[in-house]
Design a protein around this motif. Structure first.
Motif, mmCIF file in Angstrom:
data_model
loop_
_atom_site.group_PDB
_atom_site.id
_atom_site.type_symbol
_atom_site.label_atom_id
_atom_site.label_comp_id
_atom_site.label_asym_id
_atom_site.label_seq_id
_atom_site.Cartn_x
_atom_site.Cartn_y
_atom_site.Cartn_z
ATOM 1 N N GLN A 92 -103.538 -62.002 -15.218
ATOM 2 C CA GLN A 92 -102.072 -62.412 -14.888
ATOM 3 C C GLN A 92 -101.445 -62.090 -14.007
ATOM 4 O O GLN A 92 -101.501 -60.738 -13.434
ATOM 5 C CB GLN A 92 -101.111 -61.931 -16.371
ATOM 6 C CG GLN A 92 -101.738 -62.477 -17.579
ATOM 7 C CD GLN A 92 -100.899 -62.251 -18.671
ATOM 8 O OE1 GLN A 92 -100.361 -61.001 -18.670
ATOM 9 N NE2 GLN A 92 -100.718 -63.152 -19.668
ATOM 10 N N ARG B 206 -98.277 -60.042 -12.413
ATOM 11 C CA ARG B 206 -97.350 -59.189 -13.171
ATOM 12 C C ARG B 206 -96.211 -58.774 -12.225
ATOM 13 O O ARG B 206 -96.500 -58.629 -11.043
ATOM 14 C CB ARG B 206 -98.030 -58.093 -13.489
ATOM 15 C CG ARG B 206 -99.277 -58.176 -14.368
ATOM 16 C CD ARG B 206 -98.714 -58.644 -15.905
ATOM 17 N NE ARG B 206 -99.872 -58.675 -16.864
ATOM 18 C CZ ARG B 206 -99.363 -58.165 -18.214
ATOM 19 N NH1 ARG B 206 -98.182 -57.849 -18.610
ATOM 20 N NH2 ARG B 206 -100.407 -58.123 -18.891
ATOM 21 N N GLN C 256 -93.701 -53.377 -13.129
ATOM 22 C CA GLN C 256 -94.471 -53.015 -14.254
ATOM 23 C C GLN C 256 -95.709 -52.091 -13.945
ATOM 24 O O GLN C 256 -96.618 -52.385 -13.194
ATOM 25 C CB GLN C 256 -95.033 -54.504 -15.049
ATOM 26 C CG GLN C 256 -95.339 -54.358 -16.383
ATOM 27 C CD GLN C 256 -95.756 -55.199 -16.925
ATOM 28 O OE1 GLN C 256 -96.197 -56.609 -16.346
ATOM 29 N NE2 GLN C 256 -95.717 -55.625 -18.402
ATOM 30 N N ILE D 63 -98.806 -52.211 -19.171
ATOM 31 C CA ILE D 63 -99.654 -53.260 -19.294
ATOM 32 C C ILE D 63 -100.800 -52.792 -20.471
ATOM 33 O O ILE D 63 -101.137 -53.509 -21.208
ATOM 34 C CB ILE D 63 -100.254 -53.566 -18.128
ATOM 35 C CG1 ILE D 63 -99.276 -54.313 -17.030
ATOM 36 C CG2 ILE D 63 -101.664 -54.673 -18.047
ATOM 37 C CD1 ILE D 63 -99.532 -54.463 -15.712
ATOM 38 N N GLU E 5 -99.308 -52.953 -23.760
ATOM 39 C CA GLU E 5 -99.223 -54.312 -24.134
ATOM 40 C C GLU E 5 -100.575 -54.742 -24.965
ATOM 41 O O GLU E 5 -100.551 -55.610 -25.577
ATOM 42 C CB GLU E 5 -98.699 -55.091 -22.831
ATOM 43 C CG GLU E 5 -98.383 -56.438 -23.148
ATOM 44 C CD GLU E 5 -97.835 -57.072 -21.721
ATOM 45 O OE1 GLU E 5 -98.616 -57.851 -21.228
ATOM 46 O OE2 GLU E 5 -96.755 -56.917 -21.213
ATOM 47 N N SER F 294 -105.100 -53.704 -10.315
ATOM 48 C CA SER F 294 -104.115 -54.629 -9.588
ATOM 49 C C SER F 294 -104.729 -54.864 -8.406
ATOM 50 O O SER F 294 -105.170 -54.441 -7.639
ATOM 51 C CB SER F 294 -102.974 -53.414 -9.331
ATOM 52 O OG SER F 294 -101.977 -54.235 -8.816
ATOM 53 N N VAL G 73 -102.730 -58.569 -12.139
ATOM 54 C CA VAL G 73 -103.795 -57.482 -12.796
ATOM 55 C C VAL G 73 -104.752 -58.244 -13.643
ATOM 56 O O VAL G 73 -104.630 -58.997 -14.193
ATOM 57 C CB VAL G 73 -102.769 -56.699 -13.773
ATOM 58 C CG1 VAL G 73 -103.599 -55.623 -14.415
ATOM 59 C CG2 VAL G 73 -101.604 -56.025 -12.870
ATOM 60 N N GLU H 278 -107.855 -57.931 -15.885
ATOM 61 C CA GLU H 278 -108.135 -57.020 -17.036
ATOM 62 C C GLU H 278 -109.762 -57.249 -17.333
ATOM 63 O O GLU H 278 -110.083 -58.587 -17.796
ATOM 64 C CB GLU H 278 -107.538 -57.389 -18.339
ATOM 65 C CG GLU H 278 -108.026 -56.521 -19.586
ATOM 66 C CD GLU H 278 -106.888 -56.881 -20.673
ATOM 67 O OE1 GLU H 278 -107.286 -56.529 -21.754
ATOM 68 O OE2 GLU H 278 -105.912 -57.610 -20.604
#
Length: 165
Positions: free
Chosen positions: A52, A54, A58, A63, A66, A119, A131, A133
């Motif tokens: 996503q 970001r 942040q 993250i 979250e 990142s 970012v 994942e």
């Protein structure tokens, strides 16, 4: 339908892993899914990639928190086993290991999730911070076998078109 990543990336999938369409395994929010058929123990170890855009302010810890909250919100018992920040201020990263209780095909089982948050700045648009994942999900009995592959996979992830091998 699988989602697209906000930046283009390249990576190498370790031997023994097979790419599958995200929708075929119910990972509708993933941009990429690979499974490890040889690791089956009532559950097939898998790697997923999501990402996503970001806000720059942040933190990676926010993250990661979250991600834990998202699992808890799906009524999945979760505990953070380990969390390590990495990278640099310009390109932060974080990894965490989670222990999960899950129901798979109507069977309760314990799972382990190894999550890596990377990142990246888009090589075509340096103002765009994404970012990515990277997640390995497996049973505890599979971890020793598949974790080294996941580490190799994570090390191979880079922005598309970069000269880093």
């Amino acid at each position: 339908m699988a989602t697209e990543l906000p930046v283009r990336i390249e990576f190498s999938l370790p031997e023994g892993w097979e790419s599958v369409p995200p929708n075929s395994v119910g990972a509708v929010l993933a941009a990429f899914v690979a499974v490890h058929p040889a690791s089956v123990d009532r559950f097939t170890a898998n790697i997923t990639i999501t990402g996503q855009i970001r806000p720059p302010e942040q933190t990676m810890i926010e993250i990661a928190d979250e991600s834990v909250s998202r699992l808890e919100g799906a009524d999945v018992p979760v505990s953070v086993r380990k969390r390590v920040e990495a990278g640099s201020p310009e390109s932060p990263g974080l990894s965490q290991v989670l222990d999960l209780g899950a129901t798979v095909h109507s069977q309760s089982m314990e799972l382990v999730q190894c999550q890596g948050f990377v990142s990246m700045v888009d090589v075509d648009d340096p103002d765009k911070r994404a970012v990515i994942e990277l997640v390995l999900t497996c049973r505890p009995s599979q971890l020793e076998t598949v974790f080294p592959d996941f580490q190799d996979f994570v090390r191979s992830v880079r922005p598309a078109g970069s000269s880093v091998a």
